[in-house]
Design a protein around this motif. Sequence first.
Motif, PDB file in Angstrom:
ATOM      1  N   GLY A  12      36.395  -8.547  -2.248  1.00  0.00           N
ATOM      2  CA  GLY A  12      36.648  -7.126  -2.478  1.00  0.00           C
ATOM      3  C   GLY A  12      36.350  -6.303  -1.239  1.00  0.00           C
ATOM      4  O   GLY A  12      36.043  -6.832  -0.173  1.00  0.00           O
ATOM      5  N   LEU A  13      36.408  -4.991  -1.389  1.00  0.00           N
ATOM      6  CA  LEU A  13      36.230  -4.113  -0.229  1.00  0.00           C
ATOM      7  C   LEU A  13      34.878  -4.317   0.442  1.00  0.00           C
ATOM      8  O   LEU A  13      34.770  -4.313   1.665  1.00  0.00           O
ATOM      9  CB  LEU A  13      36.395  -2.653  -0.654  1.00  0.00           C
ATOM     10  CG  LEU A  13      37.786  -2.245  -1.142  1.00  0.00           C
ATOM     11  CD1 LEU A  13      37.781  -0.798  -1.592  1.00  0.00           C
ATOM     12  CD2 LEU A  13      38.825  -2.459  -0.052  1.00  0.00           C
ATOM     13  N   GLN A  17      34.326  -6.444   4.193  1.00  0.00           N
ATOM     14  CA  GLN A  17      33.801  -5.618   5.281  1.00  0.00           C
ATOM     15  C   GLN A  17      32.504  -6.184   5.841  1.00  0.00           C
ATOM     16  O   GLN A  17      32.276  -6.136   7.052  1.00  0.00           O
ATOM     17  CB  GLN A  17      33.606  -4.185   4.801  1.00  0.00           C
ATOM     18  CG  GLN A  17      34.909  -3.453   4.569  1.00  0.00           C
ATOM     19  CD  GLN A  17      34.742  -1.946   4.518  1.00  0.00           C
ATOM     20  OE1 GLN A  17      33.886  -1.373   5.173  1.00  0.00           O
ATOM     21  NE2 GLN A  17      35.581  -1.291   3.742  1.00  0.00           N
ATOM     22  N   ILE A  18      31.649  -6.723   4.973  1.00  0.00           N
ATOM     23  CA  ILE A  18      30.419  -7.360   5.462  1.00  0.00           C
ATOM     24  C   ILE A  18      30.772  -8.515   6.396  1.00  0.00           C
ATOM     25  O   ILE A  18      30.207  -8.660   7.483  1.00  0.00           O
ATOM     26  CB  ILE A  18      29.566  -7.862   4.280  1.00  0.00           C
ATOM     27  CG1 ILE A  18      29.025  -6.688   3.470  1.00  0.00           C
ATOM     28  CG2 ILE A  18      28.406  -8.731   4.783  1.00  0.00           C
ATOM     29  CD1 ILE A  18      28.350  -7.098   2.171  1.00  0.00           C
ATOM     30  N   TYR A 143      25.664  -0.766   2.072  1.00  0.00           N
ATOM     31  CA  TYR A 143      26.249   0.436   1.490  1.00  0.00           C
ATOM     32  C   TYR A 143      27.709   0.552   1.917  1.00  0.00           C
ATOM     33  O   TYR A 143      28.092   0.130   3.004  1.00  0.00           O
ATOM     34  CB  TYR A 143      25.443   1.682   1.902  1.00  0.00           C
ATOM     35  CG  TYR A 143      24.248   1.887   1.009  1.00  0.00           C
ATOM     36  CD1 TYR A 143      24.217   2.902   0.060  1.00  0.00           C
ATOM     37  CD2 TYR A 143      23.160   1.019   1.070  1.00  0.00           C
ATOM     38  CE1 TYR A 143      23.128   3.068  -0.792  1.00  0.00           C
ATOM     39  CE2 TYR A 143      22.073   1.175   0.219  1.00  0.00           C
ATOM     40  CZ  TYR A 143      22.060   2.199  -0.703  1.00  0.00           C
ATOM     41  OH  TYR A 143      20.992   2.350  -1.553  1.00  0.00           O
ATOM     42  N   ASN A 144      28.501   1.119   1.043  1.00  0.00           N
ATOM     43  CA  ASN A 144      29.947   1.203   1.214  1.00  0.00           C
ATOM     44  C   ASN A 144      30.340   2.485   1.955  1.00  0.00           C
ATOM     45  O   ASN A 144      29.826   3.555   1.613  1.00  0.00           O
ATOM     46  CB  ASN A 144      30.592   1.190  -0.185  1.00  0.00           C
ATOM     47  CG  ASN A 144      32.048   0.806  -0.166  1.00  0.00           C
ATOM     48  OD1 ASN A 144      32.566   0.334   0.823  1.00  0.00           O
ATOM     49  ND2 ASN A 144      32.721   1.026  -1.277  1.00  0.00           N
ATOM     50  N   PRO A 145      31.223   2.392   2.966  1.00  0.00           N
ATOM     51  CA  PRO A 145      31.909   1.216   3.500  1.00  0.00           C
ATOM     52  C   PRO A 145      31.019   0.449   4.484  1.00  0.00           C
ATOM     53  O   PRO A 145      30.451   1.048   5.409  1.00  0.00           O
ATOM     54  CB  PRO A 145      33.133   1.806   4.202  1.00  0.00           C
ATOM     55  CG  PRO A 145      32.703   3.189   4.603  1.00  0.00           C
ATOM     56  CD  PRO A 145      31.728   3.656   3.557  1.00  0.00           C
ATOM     57  N   ALA A 146      30.925  -0.849   4.281  1.00  0.00           N
ATOM     58  CA  ALA A 146      29.958  -1.669   5.017  1.00  0.00           C
ATOM     59  C   ALA A 146      30.248  -1.744   6.513  1.00  0.00           C
ATOM     60  O   ALA A 146      29.338  -2.001   7.304  1.00  0.00           O
ATOM     61  CB  ALA A 146      29.920  -3.075   4.428  1.00  0.00           C
ATOM     62  N   ILE A 175      23.797  -7.340  13.432  1.00  0.00           N
ATOM     63  CA  ILE A 175      25.177  -6.921  13.213  1.00  0.00           C
ATOM     64  C   ILE A 175      25.315  -5.394  13.268  1.00  0.00           C
ATOM     65  O   ILE A 175      26.296  -4.823  12.786  1.00  0.00           O
ATOM     66  CB  ILE A 175      25.746  -7.477  11.894  1.00  0.00           C
ATOM     67  CG1 ILE A 175      24.995  -6.940  10.679  1.00  0.00           C
ATOM     68  CG2 ILE A 175      25.749  -8.998  11.904  1.00  0.00           C
ATOM     69  CD1 ILE A 175      25.667  -7.308   9.346  1.00  0.00           C
ATOM     70  N   GLY A 176      24.326  -4.745  13.859  1.00  0.00           N
ATOM     71  CA  GLY A 176      24.433  -3.322  14.141  1.00  0.00           C
ATOM     72  C   GLY A 176      23.966  -2.398  13.040  1.00  0.00           C
ATOM     73  O   GLY A 176      24.242  -1.192  13.079  1.00  0.00           O
TER      74      GLY A 176
END
Length: 284
Positions: A12-13, A17-18, A143-146, A175-176
Amino acid sequence: MEIKKIAVIGGGLMGRQIALCASIKGFDATVYDLSTDVLDAVKAWEDEYLAGRIKKGRMTEEQVAATRELFHVEASLEKAVKDVDCVIECIIERQDIKANFFRQLDKLIGENVIIATNSSNMVSSLFADCVSNPARLCNMHFYNPALVMEFVEVVQGPHTSEETAGAAYEFCKAIGKCPIWMKKELPGFAGNFLIAGLQERARYMVQNGYCTPQEVDIALEKGFNHKMGVFRMNDLTGIDLTYTIFKERYEKTGEKMDMYDIYEQMVKEGKLGRKSGHGFYDYE
C-alpha cells in the motif's frame, strides 16, 4: 545488530514509500504483497515517482539507477524475506490478521531477524507470543507520507531487547528520519496519544452539529498553522483505517466513538479519502 537489508510486507501507500525511502538511502528493500495487481501498481508508482525526481532536479539519473538496483517487488513471501535483517509489517490494522501473519513469518526467517510492526495503534507485545525470540520484535511506526515525514516512533516493549530497539532506531536515522525511542509501550504511541485529544474534540464538534469537518480544519490550519486539519489528515491516512480502529473498539467495548456512523457510511460509499478520490474532500 545492524539493519542493511529489509523486506516490507504490504504494498500500500505506506509500505511502498517506506521501502523506496530506504532504497534511496542505499538500503536493499523488497516489497511483498499478496496481490499481483498491487505489485504492478507499486512498479508503476516507482517509475512515475523516480522520473519525477529527475524532472524536478531532486535526483540525478545515476542516483535513480542506483535506487532501482536496490528496490524490488516480490510475490513470494519466502523469497521476499530471504537473507533480510529486518521485516517491516505494513498490513491491515486488524490484530487477528497481523497475528496470523507473524506466525507464518516466524517459520520463514531466522530467530535473530528483527520484526517491526508499522501499526499506528497496536503495541508489539500483542504479538509477542506469535514469534520465537520475541526480543527481536518492536514497533517502528512511520507517519504518512513516509517519503516526506521525518517522524518515526520506535517502541521498545517489555519483551523487546535493547539491541533490537537500538538497531531499529539507527536504521531510521540512516534513512533520513528523525526517530524517537520510546522505552515503554503506550497505545497510540507518542504522536497519536498526543493528538487523540484533539481528534476527539474535533469529532465531538461535528457529531453534535457545532460545525462541519471542513470548518474544524479551517480552525486548525488558519488559526493554529497546522499543515493539515484533523479531517484533511484523515483523508490522507484513509477513512477505512480510522473506521477499522473504531469498529474494533466498538466490538470490544460496545461504545461508539463520535462520528462512528458517519465513517461507516463513508466506507460503504467508497469514500476512503485521497486514495479513492473522495473523502471529507474531493480530489478529482
